[in-house]
Design a protein around this motif. Structure first.
Motif, short mmCIF file in Angstrom:
data_model
loop_
_atom_site.label_atom_id
_atom_site.label_comp_id
_atom_site.label_asym_id
_atom_site.label_seq_id
_atom_site.Cartn_x
_atom_site.Cartn_y
_atom_site.Cartn_z
N LEU A 34 -2.13 -3.40 -8.34
CA LEU A 34 -3.56 -3.11 -8.27
C LEU A 34 -4.07 -3.25 -6.84
CD1 LEU A 34 -6.17 -2.47 -9.82
CD2 LEU A 34 -6.44 -4.93 -10.21
N ALA A 35 -3.39 -4.08 -6.04
CA ALA A 35 -3.81 -4.26 -4.65
C ALA A 35 -3.75 -2.96 -3.87
CB ALA A 35 -2.93 -5.31 -3.98
N ALA A 36 -2.85 -2.06 -4.24
CA ALA A 36 -2.79 -0.76 -3.56
C ALA A 36 -4.07 0.03 -3.79
CB ALA A 36 -1.58 0.03 -4.05
N GLY B 132 0.79 -1.23 0.00
CA GLY B 132 0.00 0.00 0.00
C GLY B 132 0.81 1.27 0.00
N TYR B 133 2.09 1.19 -0.34
CA TYR B 133 2.93 2.40 -0.33
C TYR B 133 2.56 3.29 -1.50
CZ TYR B 133 6.89 5.46 0.39
OH TYR B 133 7.66 6.57 0.65
N LEU B 134 2.09 4.51 -1.20
CA LEU B 134 1.68 5.47 -2.23
C LEU B 134 2.19 6.86 -1.88
CD1 LEU B 134 -2.01 4.27 -2.88
CD2 LEU B 134 -0.06 4.11 -4.47
N ASP B 135 3.48 6.93 -1.61
CA ASP B 135 4.08 8.22 -1.21
C ASP B 135 5.40 8.47 -1.93
OD1 ASP B 135 4.05 10.60 0.13
OD2 ASP B 135 4.74 9.80 2.05
N HIS C 200 2.69 2.78 -17.12
CA HIS C 200 2.14 2.02 -15.98
C HIS C 200 1.62 2.97 -14.90
CE1 HIS C 200 1.72 -1.60 -13.51
NE2 HIS C 200 1.95 -0.77 -12.52
N ILE C 201 2.37 4.02 -14.64
CA ILE C 201 1.92 4.99 -13.64
C ILE C 201 0.60 5.63 -14.07
CG2 ILE C 201 2.47 7.22 -12.59
CD1 ILE C 201 5.42 6.33 -12.59
N HIS C 202 0.47 5.95 -15.34
CA HIS C 202 -0.79 6.52 -15.83
C HIS C 202 -1.96 5.59 -15.54
CE1 HIS C 202 0.59 10.16 -17.55
NE2 HIS C 202 1.13 9.67 -18.65
N ASP C 203 -1.76 4.29 -15.75
CA ASP C 203 -2.83 3.33 -15.47
C ASP C 203 -3.22 3.34 -14.00
OD1 ASP C 203 -2.82 2.63 -18.11
OD2 ASP C 203 -1.85 0.69 -17.83
N ARG C 204 -2.22 3.34 -13.13
CA ARG C 204 -2.52 3.33 -11.70
C ARG C 204 -3.20 4.64 -11.28
NH1 ARG C 204 -2.55 -1.23 -11.92
NH2 ARG C 204 -0.96 -2.69 -11.20
N VAL C 205 -2.76 5.73 -11.84
CA VAL C 205 -3.38 7.02 -11.51
C VAL C 205 -4.83 7.03 -11.97
CG1 VAL C 205 -3.36 9.49 -12.04
CG2 VAL C 205 -1.23 8.33 -11.41
N ASP C 206 -5.10 6.51 -13.17
CA ASP C 206 -6.49 6.41 -13.63
C ASP C 206 -7.35 5.64 -12.63
OD1 ASP C 206 -6.28 7.83 -16.00
OD2 ASP C 206 -5.86 6.06 -17.22
N GLN C 207 -6.81 4.54 -12.13
CA GLN C 207 -7.55 3.70 -11.20
C GLN C 207 -7.76 4.42 -9.86
OE1 GLN C 207 -4.82 0.52 -11.48
NE2 GLN C 207 -5.76 -0.35 -13.32
N LEU C 208 -6.76 5.12 -9.41
CA LEU C 208 -6.90 5.88 -8.16
C LEU C 208 -7.91 7.01 -8.33
CD1 LEU C 208 -3.16 6.04 -7.05
CD2 LEU C 208 -5.01 4.85 -5.85
#
Length: 377
Positions: free
Chosen positions: A363-365, A22-25, A291-299
């Motif tokens: 994706l678990a984050a 869950g590290y998102l910093d 990859h970061i763009h995908d995660r940001v979209d999901q967030l």
């Protein structure tokens, strides 16, 4: 929520890391890779067994790191110098401008404020503070409106630390023209955003955030224009010619970016920095960015689903890896408590919460963020 890449992060890159799920910093600190840990341990172990060859051998890491940094910045090693942090580079730039006005966003990170305040105190360059829009960096139109004959430089962050909004470096370069310097703090984007870094006359960055090299690492890349115009005010004994000749006289400054050297840096840090930069090269900035763009979209989707107010740009071309948001009626401290309970590490500000994902973020984050925000409804 659609997973467009892999649940565990970018293949060929994510397996080098072991930060908590869950590290998102990452906009504050990027946990280093096993490659960086190994390079650091090896350099320290070699230094513990030092003989007559050890120090010179360890110093070769400086060249390796400079070459990797130069390749990623679109320049060459002669125009690149290692630094212990981004702030050192910004002070070099500020103290190197003998006079005139420098345009600086008023809401930029303080690292891009204090060098210019200090230069003004010394009777050198004077800052003129510009107010950007609500969602991040200063616009080319705002810069154009502020240009007066006394303006000699523009100093900006490539990516806004609050919102993750990208500055349009190419347009800013065009607006200020060839007769003014463009100073760029790249710490929130270098290595994870495919930006036109050669547009900058001075590009500085630290390695402890998105480059994941840990502390005491960084570099600056200088254009020929910067080398011509910036005075070597802070040049030290290692930033001159014939550095190993101790003849009790002042030597001329080094011809390239090496003139920004004040003293020898840690070869241990240089080895770590080289390992981090080379890992970015192997993975590819564009692949990391995608990859970061995908995660940001999901967030973004997750925060919206829970009634969050997005403070960051939502268009991929306008953002980097940061998602800043508020939940109406819920304090940032309460949001943080919920996130912490679900194993998520954010940055918490007075009026907002900031999440920042990397190419190793799974994706678990995102699932953890969703579970945490569900408890606040």
């Amino acid at each position: 929520m659609t997973e467009r890449r892999t649940a565990g992060g970018l293949p060929g890159y994510a397996e080098h890391f072991e930060e908590p799920e869950g590290y998102l910093d990452f906009a504050r600190y990027g946990p280093p890779s096993r490659d960086v840990l190994a390079a650091t341990a090896d350099a320290l172990a070699r230094s513990a067994r030092a003989d007559h060859t050890t120090v010179d051998d360890l110093m070769h890491a400086d060249v390796r790191a400079r070459r990797a940094a130069a390749r990623l910045a679109g320049t060459d090693p002669d125009h690149t110098v290692l630094l212990p942090n981004a702030s050192t580079g910004l002070f070099h730039a500020a103290f190197g401008i003998p006079g005139g006005t420098v345009l600086v966003p008023a809401t930029d990170f303080p690292a891009n404020h204090y060098p210019w305040r200090r230069s003004e105190d010394l009777g050198r360059a004077v800052p003129r503070w510009l107010t950007p829009g609500a969602r991040g960096p200063i616009t080319p139109d705002a810069v154009r409106a502020a240009l007066t004959p006394d303006v000699v430089a523009l100093a900006v962050s490539a990516v806004d630390f609050r919102t993750g909004a990208r500055a349009d470096l190419a347009a800013l370069r065009e607006v200020i023209g060839p007769d003014r310097l463009l100073v760029v703090d790249g710490i929130q984007g270098f290595g994870v955003a495919d930006l036109p870094w050669p547009a900058a006359d001075v590009l500085v960055t630290g390695g402890q955030k998105w480059l994941r090299a840990s502390w005491s690492t960084g570099f600056a890349a200088l254009s020929d224009r910067a080398l011509e115009r910036l005075e070597p005010t802070l040049t030290g004994w290692t930033g001159v010619t014939d550095v190993a000749l101790f003849d009790d006289s002042e030597h001329p400054v080094a011809p390239g970016a090496g003139r920004w050297s004040i003293t020898n840096l840690s070869p241990v840090a240089a080895a770590a920095f080289a390992a981090a930069l080379e890992l970015v090269e192997r993975a590819g900035v564009r692949a990391i960015e995608a990859h970061i763009h995908d995660r940001v979209d999901q967030l973004l989707d997750t925060v919206r689903a829970h009634g969050g107010e997005i403070l960051s740009p939502t268009a991929p071309a306008e953002r980097a890896g940061i998602v800043s948001f508020r939940l109406p009626g819920t304090s940032p401290s309460d949001i943080a408590k919920a996130l912490h309970t679900h194993g998520v590490t954010p940055s918490v500000r007075a009026t907002s919460v900031r999440l920042s994902a990397h190419a190793s973020t799974s994706l678990a984050a995102v699932t953890r963020v969703d579970a945490a925000l569900s408890t606040l409804g």
